[in-house]
Scaffold this active site. Structure first.
Site, PDB file in Angstrom:
ATOM      1  N   LYS A  41       0.792  -1.244   0.000  1.00  0.00           N
ATOM      2  CA  LYS A  41       0.000   0.000   0.000  1.00  0.00           C
ATOM      3  C   LYS A  41       0.824   1.294   0.000  1.00  0.00           C
ATOM      4  O   LYS A  41       0.292   2.384   0.211  1.00  0.00           O
ATOM      5  CB  LYS A  41      -1.016   0.067   1.166  1.00  0.00           C
ATOM      6  CG  LYS A  41      -1.892  -1.128   1.338  1.00  0.00           C
ATOM      7  CD  LYS A  41      -2.266  -1.831   0.073  1.00  0.00           C
ATOM      8  CE  LYS A  41      -3.305  -1.120  -0.773  1.00  0.00           C
ATOM      9  NZ  LYS A  41      -3.488  -1.903  -2.063  1.00  0.00           N
ATOM     10  N   HIS A 100       7.316  -7.183  -2.336  1.00  0.00           N
ATOM     11  CA  HIS A 100       7.035  -6.559  -1.028  1.00  0.00           C
ATOM     12  C   HIS A 100       8.006  -7.100   0.016  1.00  0.00           C
ATOM     13  O   HIS A 100       7.822  -6.872   1.216  1.00  0.00           O
ATOM     14  CB  HIS A 100       5.608  -6.886  -0.569  1.00  0.00           C
ATOM     15  CG  HIS A 100       4.529  -6.142  -1.296  1.00  0.00           C
ATOM     16  ND1 HIS A 100       4.662  -4.845  -1.723  1.00  0.00           N
ATOM     17  CD2 HIS A 100       3.270  -6.523  -1.666  1.00  0.00           C
ATOM     18  CE1 HIS A 100       3.537  -4.456  -2.312  1.00  0.00           C
ATOM     19  NE2 HIS A 100       2.681  -5.458  -2.292  1.00  0.00           N
ATOM     20  N   SER A 129      -4.125   1.998   4.912  1.00  0.00           N
ATOM     21  CA  SER A 129      -5.011   1.717   3.769  1.00  0.00           C
ATOM     22  C   SER A 129      -5.011   0.197   3.537  1.00  0.00           C
ATOM     23  O   SER A 129      -5.908  -0.363   2.901  1.00  0.00           O
ATOM     24  CB  SER A 129      -4.515   2.486   2.542  1.00  0.00           C
ATOM     25  OG  SER A 129      -4.225   1.679   1.444  1.00  0.00           O
TER      26      SER A 129
HETATM   27  P1  A3P Z   1      -5.275   4.385  -0.866  1.00  0.00           P
HETATM   28  O1  A3P Z   1      -5.873   3.082  -0.423  1.00  0.00           O
HETATM   29  O2  A3P Z   1      -4.853   5.247   0.298  1.00  0.00           O
HETATM   30  O3  A3P Z   1      -6.136   5.128  -1.828  1.00  0.00           O
HETATM   31  P2  A3P Z   1      -0.120  -0.294  -3.663  1.00  0.00           P
HETATM   32  O4  A3P Z   1      -0.088  -0.132  -5.141  1.00  0.00           O
HETATM   33  O5  A3P Z   1       1.218  -0.301  -3.027  1.00  0.00           O
HETATM   34  O6  A3P Z   1      -1.001  -1.414  -3.251  1.00  0.00           O
HETATM   35  O7  A3P Z   1      -0.763   1.039  -3.070  1.00  0.00           O
HETATM   36  C1  A3P Z   1      -2.112   1.352  -3.261  1.00  0.00           C
HETATM   37  C2  A3P Z   1      -2.340   2.750  -2.762  1.00  0.00           C
HETATM   38  O8  A3P Z   1      -1.744   3.684  -3.696  1.00  0.00           O
HETATM   39  C3  A3P Z   1      -3.818   3.090  -2.690  1.00  0.00           C
HETATM   40  O9  A3P Z   1      -3.922   4.044  -1.645  1.00  0.00           O
HETATM   41  C4  A3P Z   1      -4.037   3.709  -4.071  1.00  0.00           C
HETATM   42  O10 A3P Z   1      -5.178   4.508  -4.163  1.00  0.00           O
HETATM   43  C5  A3P Z   1      -2.756   4.542  -4.180  1.00  0.00           C
HETATM   44  N1  A3P Z   1      -2.461   4.929  -5.580  1.00  0.00           N
HETATM   45  C6  A3P Z   1      -2.415   4.152  -6.664  1.00  0.00           C
HETATM   46  N2  A3P Z   1      -2.161   4.882  -7.761  1.00  0.00           N
HETATM   47  C7  A3P Z   1      -2.037   6.160  -7.352  1.00  0.00           C
HETATM   48  C8  A3P Z   1      -1.771   7.394  -8.027  1.00  0.00           C
HETATM   49  N3  A3P Z   1      -1.614   7.457  -9.323  1.00  0.00           N
HETATM   50  N4  A3P Z   1      -1.712   8.519  -7.274  1.00  0.00           N
HETATM   51  C9  A3P Z   1      -1.887   8.468  -5.936  1.00  0.00           C
HETATM   52  N5  A3P Z   1      -2.138   7.337  -5.249  1.00  0.00           N
HETATM   53  C10 A3P Z   1      -2.206   6.192  -5.948  1.00  0.00           C
END
Ligand code: A3P
Length: 285
Positions: A41, A100, A129
């Protein structure tokens, strides 16, 4: 589905990953592999889209060739439907590899081959999150209540373990290997500057390409992009009716979920655990 975690060198991983760990450990990295490492996340998918865009010289049509998990396979992932190691072994170079894993569990061939690595870190409170992700992710254990989850997170009893060890382990590793360490909050605050940093590390492109990549990797554009929003994964694995993968994409959304007393307890614990490191995060921008 009854999903269990199993400890591997003190790090809880989903059981299939821990059970077949040798396959990950013996993975053969190639010198031109680029590794994207994160705690879950932290903005993994965002960085995968940025890096793939740069790899494609800003010719963004090429990003549409396949969904994120195919363009940038997940090294240690192992489910009844797929194995990251198998997918990567069949992926032509140059490969974009997602992991990860904490730095000490990264297969040693990545370091032997001197692979470039980008680590994205996100402040601990917003990293929660993870709770919403575990609610919709059917291949990880049920998160329980928010309160219970926060406790498990602080104890490192969630998949991929302890956030504190993860971010600080990679922070220390960056002095030994070719690692670019970036922060979610910085990318949010000044996207252009941070993508320019990634370009300098990976491949320099024109300002025009940079502008296009900024636009293509905005939260709004990625949320609408079926090749970046995980909508190609069936609901029985990631149930986006429970919580969308592209959920908020903000810094400080934690304020909508932590009570005042939870925030105070978390801050106290945080201070204690981060005492020994010069690593600093922002929980606001
Ligand atoms: P939130 O749940 O806070 O919205 P990962 O890819 O490591 O699983 O992380 C997912 C998180 O990154 C989610 O956070 C997602 O919404 C956010 N995310 C993905 N793409 C994004 C972008 N282009 N800009 C900002 N946040 C992004």
């Amino acid at each position: 589905m009854d999903v269990q975690l199993k400890q591997l060198n003190g790090v809880p991983l989903t059981k299939p990953i821990a059970d077949q760990w040798e396959r990950v450990e013996e993975f053969k990295a190639r010198p031109d592999d680029l590794l994207i490492a994160t705690y879950p996340k932290a903005g993994t998918t965002w960085m995968q889209e940025i890096v793939d865009s740069i790899m494609n010289d800003g010719e963004l049509e090429k990003n549409k060739r396949a969904p994120t998990h195919v363009r940038s396979p997940f090294l240690e992932m192992l489910t009844f439907v797929s194995s990251g190691v198998d997918v990567l072994n069949n992926t032509p170079s140059p490969r974009l590899v997602k992991t990860h894993l904490p730095s000490e569990l990264v297969p040693k061939s990545f370091w032997e081959q001197k692979c470039k690595t980008i680590y994205v870190a996100r402040n601990a409170k917003d990293t929660l999150s993870y709770y919403f992700f575990d609610l919709m992710n059917k291949i990880q254990p049920d998160p329980g209540t928010w309160e219970q989850y926060m406790e498990k997170f602080l104890k490192g009893e969630v998949a991929w373990g302890n956030w504190f060890d993860h971010v600080s382990g990679w922070w220390n590793a960056k002095d030994k290997h070719e690692i670019l360490y970036v922060f979610y909050e910085d990318i949010k605050k000044d996207t252009k500057r941070e993508i320019r940093k990634v370009m300098k590390f990976q491949k320099n492109l024109s300002e025009e390409a940079l502008d296009k990549i900024c636009h293509h990797t905005s939260f709004k554009a990625m949320k609408e992009n079926p090749m970046a929003n995980y909508s190609t994964i069936p609901n029985m694995l990631l149930d986006q009716t429970v919580s969308p993968f592209m959920r908020k994409g903000e810094v400080a959304d934690w304020k909508n979920h932590f009570t005042e007393s939870q925030s105070k307890m978390f801050d106290e614990e945080y201070e204690e655990r981060m005492k020994g490191t010069d690593l600093k995060f922002r929980t606001n921008i």
